[in-house]
Write a protein that holds these residues in place. Structure first.
Motif, PDB file in Angstrom:
ATOM      1  N   TYR A  20      15.820  31.594  37.446  1.00  0.00           N
ATOM      2  CA  TYR A  20      14.689  32.305  36.868  1.00  0.00           C
ATOM      3  C   TYR A  20      15.223  33.307  35.860  1.00  0.00           C
ATOM      4  CZ  TYR A  20      11.529  30.474  40.367  1.00  0.00           C
ATOM      5  OH  TYR A  20      10.780  29.640  41.148  1.00  0.00           O
ATOM      6  N   LYS A  21      14.591  33.369  34.719  1.00  0.00           N
ATOM      7  CA  LYS A  21      14.952  34.346  33.700  1.00  0.00           C
ATOM      8  C   LYS A  21      13.845  35.396  33.675  1.00  0.00           C
ATOM      9  CE  LYS A  21      16.433  34.665  28.940  1.00  0.00           C
ATOM     10  NZ  LYS A  21      16.829  33.909  27.756  1.00  0.00           N
ATOM     11  N   THR A  35      19.748  32.552  40.764  1.00  0.00           N
ATOM     12  CA  THR A  35      19.921  31.123  40.902  1.00  0.00           C
ATOM     13  C   THR A  35      19.139  30.584  42.082  1.00  0.00           C
ATOM     14  OG1 THR A  35      22.126  31.477  40.063  1.00  0.00           O
ATOM     15  CG2 THR A  35      21.684  29.340  40.993  1.00  0.00           C
ATOM     16  N   SER A  36      18.600  29.398  41.911  1.00  0.00           N
ATOM     17  CA  SER A  36      17.861  28.723  42.969  1.00  0.00           C
ATOM     18  C   SER A  36      18.387  27.301  43.087  1.00  0.00           C
ATOM     19  CB  SER A  36      16.379  28.699  42.602  1.00  0.00           C
ATOM     20  OG  SER A  36      15.653  27.946  43.520  1.00  0.00           O
ATOM     21  N   TRP A  89      14.158  28.021  34.797  1.00  0.00           N
ATOM     22  CA  TRP A  89      14.948  27.124  33.960  1.00  0.00           C
ATOM     23  C   TRP A  89      15.765  26.200  34.847  1.00  0.00           C
ATOM     24  CZ3 TRP A  89      15.309  27.112  28.540  1.00  0.00           C
ATOM     25  CH2 TRP A  89      14.544  28.085  27.918  1.00  0.00           C
ATOM     26  N   SER A  90      15.837  24.961  34.453  1.00  0.00           N
ATOM     27  CA  SER A  90      16.689  23.985  35.132  1.00  0.00           C
ATOM     28  C   SER A  90      17.468  23.266  34.032  1.00  0.00           C
ATOM     29  CB  SER A  90      15.848  22.985  35.923  1.00  0.00           C
ATOM     30  OG  SER A  90      15.139  22.125  35.051  1.00  0.00           O
ATOM     31  N   MET A 102      16.719  20.687  32.842  1.00  0.00           N
ATOM     32  CA  MET A 102      15.701  20.028  32.024  1.00  0.00           C
ATOM     33  C   MET A 102      14.987  20.996  31.110  1.00  0.00           C
ATOM     34  SD  MET A 102      16.268  17.050  33.126  1.00  0.00           S
ATOM     35  CE  MET A 102      14.976  16.105  32.379  1.00  0.00           C
ATOM     36  N   GLY A 103      15.342  22.304  31.155  1.00  0.00           N
ATOM     37  CA  GLY A 103      14.712  23.302  30.312  1.00  0.00           C
ATOM     38  C   GLY A 103      13.727  24.154  31.103  1.00  0.00           C
ATOM     39  N   ALA A 104      12.911  24.913  30.388  1.00  0.00           N
ATOM     40  CA  ALA A 104      11.965  25.834  31.027  1.00  0.00           C
ATOM     41  C   ALA A 104      10.782  25.093  31.607  1.00  0.00           C
ATOM     42  CB  ALA A 104      11.482  26.865  30.009  1.00  0.00           C
ATOM     43  N   ARG A 105      10.221  25.689  32.659  1.00  0.00           N
ATOM     44  CA  ARG A 105       8.988  25.153  33.251  1.00  0.00           C
ATOM     45  C   ARG A 105       7.907  26.207  33.180  1.00  0.00           C
ATOM     46  NH1 ARG A 105      10.894  22.578  38.905  1.00  0.00           N
ATOM     47  NH2 ARG A 105      12.696  21.564  38.084  1.00  0.00           N
TER      48      ARG A 105
END
Length: 185
Positions: free
Chosen positions: A165-166, A5-6, A179-180, A182-185
């Motif tokens: 992060y996945k 987690t971030s 991932w946030s 808002m979805g993946a970046r």
């Protein structure tokens, strides 16, 4: 997949929306709780500022890294409520070893009733001003609690959420995706 987690997202919510989103993981939110059903060696629990609930079912592979990442937080005013949901592997004995060496670790051991019931039982036992949920196959960065508490208090927020992060492997190549909400970046 392994995640960490971030603390990157901050949200201000209404109380009704707050109650609806407090069931998702990787967040801190103010809570009003009562302590119950915990294995306390010293009797009555003192109120920690942050309660971290870990719902656990057969997580022996990832559990040590998860718990160690929580106990290694730079922010020390925490309690860890580990809810063992009837695991048939060595998860309970792993939890007991941590509880014997760190009095911030509290164990709820119960028959299997599912993730949601385990999470809710852990939240009911939380004594902190804030609570967070960390899945048993996740780990958190050392400054996550301090960053999220600082953001919540500085901005008088009802809800603070971290992205993650996945980590995964595709055709033998290690990859990671952030991932946030808002979805993946």
């Amino acid at each position: 997949a392994k995640k960490y987690t971030s603390p990157l997202e901050v949200r201000q919510t209404s109380n009704s929306l707050h109650k609806a989103i407090c069931r998702s993981s990787r967040h801190f939110s103010p809570c009003k709780t009562q302590s119950s059903q915990l294995n306390h060696s010293e009797g009555i629990a003192s109120m920690a500022k942050v309660s971290i609930v870990i719902p656990i079912y057969n997580a022996e592979r990832f559990l040590p890294q998860c718990i160690e990442s929580i106990l290694a937080q730079s922010y020390k005013d925490i309690e860890v409520i580990a809810v063992n949901d009837g695991s048939t592997d060595s998860s309970l004995s792993i939890l007991q070893k941590y509880a014997m060496t760190d009095n911030r670790v509290k164990i709820i051991d119960k028959a299997n009733s599912g993730y949601g019931a385990s999470m809710n039982q852990g939240l009911s036992a939380a004594t902190g001003k804030y609570f967070g949920i960390v899945d048993s196959d996740d780990y958190i960065l050392p400054n996550m609690c301090s960053r999220l508490v600082e953001l919540a208090e500085k901005n008088n927020l009802d809800f603070v959420r971290g992205g993650y992060y996945k980590f995964y492997t595709v055709n033998g190549e290690d990859r990671q995706t952030y991932w946030s909400s808002m979805g993946a970046r």
